[in-house]
Every structure is written in C-alpha cells, then in structure tokens.
Scaffold this motif. Structure first.
Motif, PDB file in Angstrom:
ATOM      1  N   ALA A   1       0.840  -1.204   0.000  1.00 16.89           N
ATOM      2  CA  ALA A   1       0.000   0.000   0.000  1.00 16.89           C
ATOM      3  C   ALA A   1       0.872   1.250   0.000  1.00 16.89           C
ATOM      4  O   ALA A   1       0.589   2.219  -0.724  1.00 16.89           O
ATOM      5  CB  ALA A   1      -0.926  -0.008   1.214  1.00 16.89           C
ATOM      6  N   LEU A   2       1.937   1.250   0.796  1.00 15.13           N
ATOM      7  CA  LEU A   2       2.854   2.392   0.824  1.00 15.13           C
ATOM      8  C   LEU A   2       3.603   2.548  -0.495  1.00 15.13           C
ATOM      9  O   LEU A   2       3.828   3.665  -0.971  1.00 15.13           O
ATOM     10  CB  LEU A   2       3.853   2.235   1.977  1.00 15.13           C
ATOM     11  N   LEU A   3       3.982   1.427  -1.096  1.00 19.20           N
ATOM     12  CA  LEU A   3       4.657   1.486  -2.388  1.00 19.20           C
ATOM     13  C   LEU A   3       3.727   2.036  -3.459  1.00 19.20           C
ATOM     14  O   LEU A   3       4.127   2.847  -4.304  1.00 19.20           O
ATOM     15  CB  LEU A   3       5.162   0.093  -2.782  1.00 19.20           C
ATOM     16  N   LEU A   4       2.472   1.594  -3.427  1.00 20.50           N
ATOM     17  CA  LEU A   4       1.496   2.088  -4.396  1.00 20.50           C
ATOM     18  C   LEU A   4       1.251   3.587  -4.208  1.00 20.50           C
ATOM     19  O   LEU A   4       1.175   4.344  -5.183  1.00 20.50           O
ATOM     20  CB  LEU A   4       0.187   1.315  -4.262  1.00 20.50           C
ATOM     21  N   SER A   5       1.147   4.003  -2.955  1.00 22.80           N
ATOM     22  CA  SER A   5       0.931   5.427  -2.694  1.00 22.80           C
ATOM     23  C   SER A   5       2.131   6.260  -3.129  1.00 22.80           C
ATOM     24  O   SER A   5       1.987   7.400  -3.549  1.00 22.80           O
ATOM     25  CB  SER A   5       0.640   5.653  -1.202  1.00 22.80           C
ATOM     26  N   ALA A   6       3.341   5.667  -3.045  1.00 25.58           N
ATOM     27  CA  ALA A   6       4.536   6.377  -3.498  1.00 25.58           C
ATOM     28  C   ALA A   6       4.528   6.558  -5.010  1.00 25.58           C
ATOM     29  O   ALA A   6       5.057   7.545  -5.530  1.00 25.58           O
ATOM     30  CB  ALA A   6       5.788   5.620  -3.073  1.00 25.58           C
TER      31      ALA A   6
ATOM     32  N   ILE B   1       1.667   6.872  -6.744  1.00 26.93           N
ATOM     33  CA  ILE B   1       0.577   7.801  -7.049  1.00 26.93           C
ATOM     34  C   ILE B   1       0.910   9.216  -6.576  1.00 26.93           C
ATOM     35  O   ILE B   1       0.655  10.199  -7.281  1.00 26.93           O
ATOM     36  CB  ILE B   1      -0.731   7.314  -6.395  1.00 26.93           C
ATOM     37  N   TRP B   2       1.474   9.317  -5.371  1.00 24.93           N
ATOM     38  CA  TRP B   2       1.805  10.623  -4.791  1.00 24.93           C
ATOM     39  C   TRP B   2       3.289  10.657  -4.418  1.00 24.93           C
ATOM     40  O   TRP B   2       3.648  10.601  -3.238  1.00 24.93           O
ATOM     41  CB  TRP B   2       0.959  10.888  -3.556  1.00 24.93           C
ATOM     42  N   PRO B   3       4.188  10.709  -5.388  1.00 25.20           N
ATOM     43  CA  PRO B   3       5.632  10.643  -5.098  1.00 25.20           C
ATOM     44  C   PRO B   3       6.129  11.748  -4.178  1.00 25.20           C
ATOM     45  O   PRO B   3       7.059  11.535  -3.394  1.00 25.20           O
ATOM     46  CB  PRO B   3       6.273  10.742  -6.494  1.00 25.20           C
ATOM     47  N   ASP B   4       5.515  12.937  -4.246  1.00 24.34           N
ATOM     48  CA  ASP B   4       5.965  14.046  -3.400  1.00 24.34           C
ATOM     49  C   ASP B   4       5.679  13.808  -1.927  1.00 24.34           C
ATOM     50  O   ASP B   4       6.312  14.421  -1.058  1.00 24.34           O
ATOM     51  CB  ASP B   4       5.300  15.348  -3.834  1.00 24.34           C
ATOM     52  N   LEU B   5       4.733  12.931  -1.624  1.00 20.22           N
ATOM     53  CA  LEU B   5       4.355  12.668  -0.237  1.00 20.22           C
ATOM     54  C   LEU B   5       4.973  11.381   0.298  1.00 20.22           C
ATOM     55  O   LEU B   5       4.755  11.032   1.453  1.00 20.22           O
ATOM     56  CB  LEU B   5       2.828  12.572  -0.115  1.00 20.22           C
ATOM     57  N   SER B   6       5.734  10.702  -0.526  1.00 20.28           N
ATOM     58  CA  SER B   6       6.217   9.375  -0.154  1.00 20.28           C
ATOM     59  C   SER B   6       7.337   9.399   0.866  1.00 20.28           C
ATOM     60  O   SER B   6       7.544   8.437   1.601  1.00 20.28           O
ATOM     61  CB  SER B   6       6.704   8.634  -1.399  1.00 20.28           C
ATOM     62  N   GLY B   7       8.101  10.504   0.897  1.00 18.57           N
ATOM     63  CA  GLY B   7       9.261  10.566   1.785  1.00 18.57           C
ATOM     64  C   GLY B   7      10.509   9.953   1.185  1.00 18.57           C
ATOM     65  O   GLY B   7      11.590  10.029   1.769  1.00 18.57           O
ATOM     66  N   ILE B   8      10.377   9.311   0.006  1.00 22.51           N
ATOM     67  CA  ILE B   8      11.548   8.703  -0.629  1.00 22.51           C
ATOM     68  C   ILE B   8      11.910   9.413  -1.923  1.00 22.51           C
ATOM     69  O   ILE B   8      12.821   8.970  -2.626  1.00 22.51           O
ATOM     70  CB  ILE B   8      11.324   7.201  -0.910  1.00 22.51           C
ATOM     71  N   LYS B   9      11.238  10.504  -2.237  1.00 22.38           N
ATOM     72  CA  LYS B   9      11.590  11.263  -3.425  1.00 22.38           C
ATOM     73  C   LYS B   9      12.993  11.840  -3.246  1.00 22.38           C
ATOM     74  O   LYS B   9      13.312  12.444  -2.229  1.00 22.38           O
ATOM     75  CB  LYS B   9      10.588  12.397  -3.656  1.00 22.38           C
ATOM     76  N   GLY B  10      13.847  11.612  -4.230  1.00 22.14           N
ATOM     77  CA  GLY B  10      15.229  12.062  -4.129  1.00 22.14           C
ATOM     78  C   GLY B  10      16.106  11.110  -3.350  1.00 22.14           C
ATOM     79  O   GLY B  10      17.284  11.384  -3.121  1.00 22.14           O
ATOM     80  N   LYS B  11      15.553   9.969  -2.926  1.00 24.04           N
ATOM     81  CA  LYS B  11      16.311   8.964  -2.170  1.00 24.04           C
ATOM     82  C   LYS B  11      16.240   7.615  -2.882  1.00 24.04           C
ATOM     83  O   LYS B  11      15.885   6.605  -2.295  1.00 24.04           O
ATOM     84  CB  LYS B  11      15.770   8.832  -0.750  1.00 24.04           C
ATOM     85  N   ALA B  12      16.563   7.629  -4.144  1.00 24.82           N
ATOM     86  CA  ALA B  12      16.535   6.407  -4.960  1.00 24.82           C
ATOM     87  C   ALA B  12      15.154   5.766  -4.934  1.00 24.82           C
ATOM     88  O   ALA B  12      15.015   4.567  -4.729  1.00 24.82           O
ATOM     89  CB  ALA B  12      17.581   5.419  -4.468  1.00 24.82           C
ATOM     90  N   SER B  13      14.125   6.575  -5.153  1.00 25.60           N
ATOM     91  CA  SER B  13      12.756   6.075  -5.061  1.00 25.60           C
ATOM     92  C   SER B  13      12.481   4.959  -6.064  1.00 25.60           C
ATOM     93  O   SER B  13      11.819   3.968  -5.726  1.00 25.60           O
ATOM     94  CB  SER B  13      11.761   7.225  -5.277  1.00 25.60           C
ATOM     95  N   THR B  14      13.002   5.092  -7.276  1.00 29.10           N
ATOM     96  CA  THR B  14      12.769   4.041  -8.276  1.00 29.10           C
ATOM     97  C   THR B  14      13.393   2.723  -7.848  1.00 29.10           C
ATOM     98  O   THR B  14      12.768   1.656  -7.960  1.00 29.10           O
ATOM     99  CB  THR B  14      13.350   4.464  -9.643  1.00 29.10           C
ATOM    100  N   ALA B  15      14.622   2.790  -7.340  1.00 27.54           N
ATOM    101  CA  ALA B  15      15.292   1.571  -6.878  1.00 27.54           C
ATOM    102  C   ALA B  15      14.537   0.939  -5.711  1.00 27.54           C
ATOM    103  O   ALA B  15      14.389  -0.287  -5.640  1.00 27.54           O
ATOM    104  CB  ALA B  15      16.725   1.892  -6.462  1.00 27.54           C
TER     105      ALA B  15
ATOM    106  N   ARG C   1       8.342   8.008   5.250  1.00 30.49           N
ATOM    107  CA  ARG C   1       7.074   8.718   5.100  1.00 30.49           C
ATOM    108  C   ARG C   1       6.882   9.737   6.222  1.00 30.49           C
ATOM    109  O   ARG C   1       6.368  10.841   6.007  1.00 30.49           O
ATOM    110  CB  ARG C   1       5.915   7.705   5.092  1.00 30.49           C
ATOM    111  N   LEU C   2       7.303   9.366   7.432  1.00 31.29           N
ATOM    112  CA  LEU C   2       7.179  10.270   8.582  1.00 31.29           C
ATOM    113  C   LEU C   2       8.380  11.210   8.722  1.00 31.29           C
ATOM    114  O   LEU C   2       8.455  11.959   9.698  1.00 31.29           O
ATOM    115  CB  LEU C   2       7.014   9.445   9.862  1.00 31.29           C
ATOM    116  N   ASN C   3       9.325  11.103   7.785  1.00 32.82           N
ATOM    117  CA  ASN C   3      10.510  11.964   7.757  1.00 32.82           C
ATOM    118  C   ASN C   3      11.383  11.792   9.003  1.00 32.82           C
ATOM    119  O   ASN C   3      12.064  12.722   9.435  1.00 32.82           O
ATOM    120  CB  ASN C   3      10.101  13.442   7.624  1.00 32.82           C
ATOM    121  N   LEU C   4      11.373  10.594   9.570  1.00 32.34           N
ATOM    122  CA  LEU C   4      12.140  10.350  10.793  1.00 32.34           C
ATOM    123  C   LEU C   4      13.645  10.306  10.529  1.00 32.34           C
ATOM    124  O   LEU C   4      14.441  10.648  11.402  1.00 32.34           O
ATOM    125  CB  LEU C   4      11.684   9.035  11.427  1.00 32.34           C
ATOM    126  N   PHE C   5      14.046   9.871   9.327  1.00 26.49           N
ATOM    127  CA  PHE C   5      15.469   9.784   9.013  1.00 26.49           C
ATOM    128  C   PHE C   5      16.125  11.157   8.983  1.00 26.49           C
ATOM    129  O   PHE C   5      17.324  11.289   9.245  1.00 26.49           O
ATOM    130  CB  PHE C   5      15.676   9.073   7.669  1.00 26.49           C
TER     131      PHE C   5
END
Length: 205
Positions: free
Chosen positions: A30-35, A37-51, A101-105
């Motif tokens: 579900a989180l992968l699918l949401s990433a 659909i909404w890449p800007d909200l995924s928290g992994i944009k710019g962090k090798a999101s495709t990989a 997603r929660l930007n904890l990193f």
C-alpha cells in the motif's frame, strides 16, 4: 484438557504470526502504491525512489517465491511455511518506508543508526530462520549471521551510493556515515544470530 490447551497454543501463535506477516505485506505494498501515485508525499523522493520501488517488493517476496518454487517440494523434510521468517524479512522494508514517510530519518538524529542496527537484525534473523540448519553450533551461527549481515550491508551501501548519495549533499559526510552504517548493520546481524541460536537451543531442550 491440558493437552488440548497445549496443542491449541502453538496453533494460535502461528496464526497470529501469519496474519502479522500478511498485514505487513499489505501495508508495504500500500505504501509502495501510494509512493507511485503521490511521489511528493512518499518521503523517498530524491532517495533512490525508483530503486526502492523495485528492491522492496523483491525483498518482501523473496521467501514466498522461493517457497513456491523449491520449499514445497521439500516440505516433508522441513516445517510448514516459515511465517516467522517471512515476517522478519518483510518488516525491514516496511519500517524503512514508514520512517521515510514520517521523515524520521531527517528529523530524528539517532533514527538512521537505530534502523541500520535493528532492521539488519530483523533481516538476518529471518534469513537464518528460513535457510540455516537448526543444528548449527553457536560459532557457526555467528559466522553465518556475520557473513550474510556484512555482505548485505555492503551491497546496500554500494547501492545507496550509486543510486543517490554521489549526487546529493550527503556525499560530504558519506564516508563516515557509511562506516557507521556498516558497523551497526554487522553488529545487528551478529546479535540476531546469537539470539536465534539461544532461542533454538531453549526450544530444543
């Protein structure tokens, strides 16, 4: 009555673990699918999101696919499907996505270090549960845990470097961070192996 209760308890435990593993997989996808659909909200944009969108499903489905292809044929020699291993091998990918997603990193100083230690422990424990013989000695269990954990940690860090670190602001501190991540991942894997050995030894008594 006592025998019935003793028999039912392991069954209940197995069911709980199975549902937990399935729930973890559903949440992960579900989180992968949401990433997607909404890449800007995924928290992994710019962090090798495709990989991550490729590697994480593979990591979560590696054990089920192996079992379907090979494990069932050897079911007479092994237990039923290893749900505890499945759960442990799914949690690292799920927790990593939730943390991003929660930007904890980026907002919690110790989060990245804790995750390298804990998640590598989960992954190593799952792999050993699924594939390592139960009769390994403490020393061999430690060596196998170290071998898998250290190798997986190196592969992960190399992947991170080529996927996004070399082109990001993190490059300036990448050397120190990578050394720390490798050490923590390896220690987490070693601890997981020792805990698994003790658990198996206690159950076998």
């Amino acid at each position: 009555m006592t025998t019935m209760v003793a028999t039912a308890t392991p069954t209940v435990r197995v069911n709980v673990i199975r549902y937990a593993a399935l729930t973890a997989k559903v949440l992960l996808f579900a989180l992968l699918l949401s990433a997607l659909i909404w890449p800007d909200l995924s928290g992994i944009k710019g962090k090798a999101s495709t990989a991550r969108l490729i590697v994480y499903p593979i990591g979560a489905m590696a054990l089920p696919l192996w079992w379907w292809a090979y494990g069932r044929a050897r079911s007479k020699l092994h237990d039923r499907y290893p749900w505890p291993a499945d759960l442990l091998m799914t949690l690292p990918w799920l927790i990593d996505l939730i943390g991003n997603r929660l930007n904890l990193f980026d907002t919690v100083n110790w989060w990245d270090d804790a995750m390298h230690f804990i998640l590598w422990g989960f992954l190593t424990a799952g792999v050993l549960l699924a594939f390592a013989p139960r009769n390994l000695s403490r020393g061999l269990t430690a060596f196998v845990a170290l071998g898998f954990g250290a190798t997986a940690a190196v592969v992960w860090e190399i992947g991170e470097y080529f996927a996004f670190v070399r082109n990001s602001t993190e490059l300036q501190t990448a050397y120190t961070d990578t050394l720390g991540d490798l050490a923590l991942g390896t220690l987490g894997a070693l601890l997981a192996g020792l805990i698994l050995y003790q658990t198996r030894a206690r159950v076998a008594r």
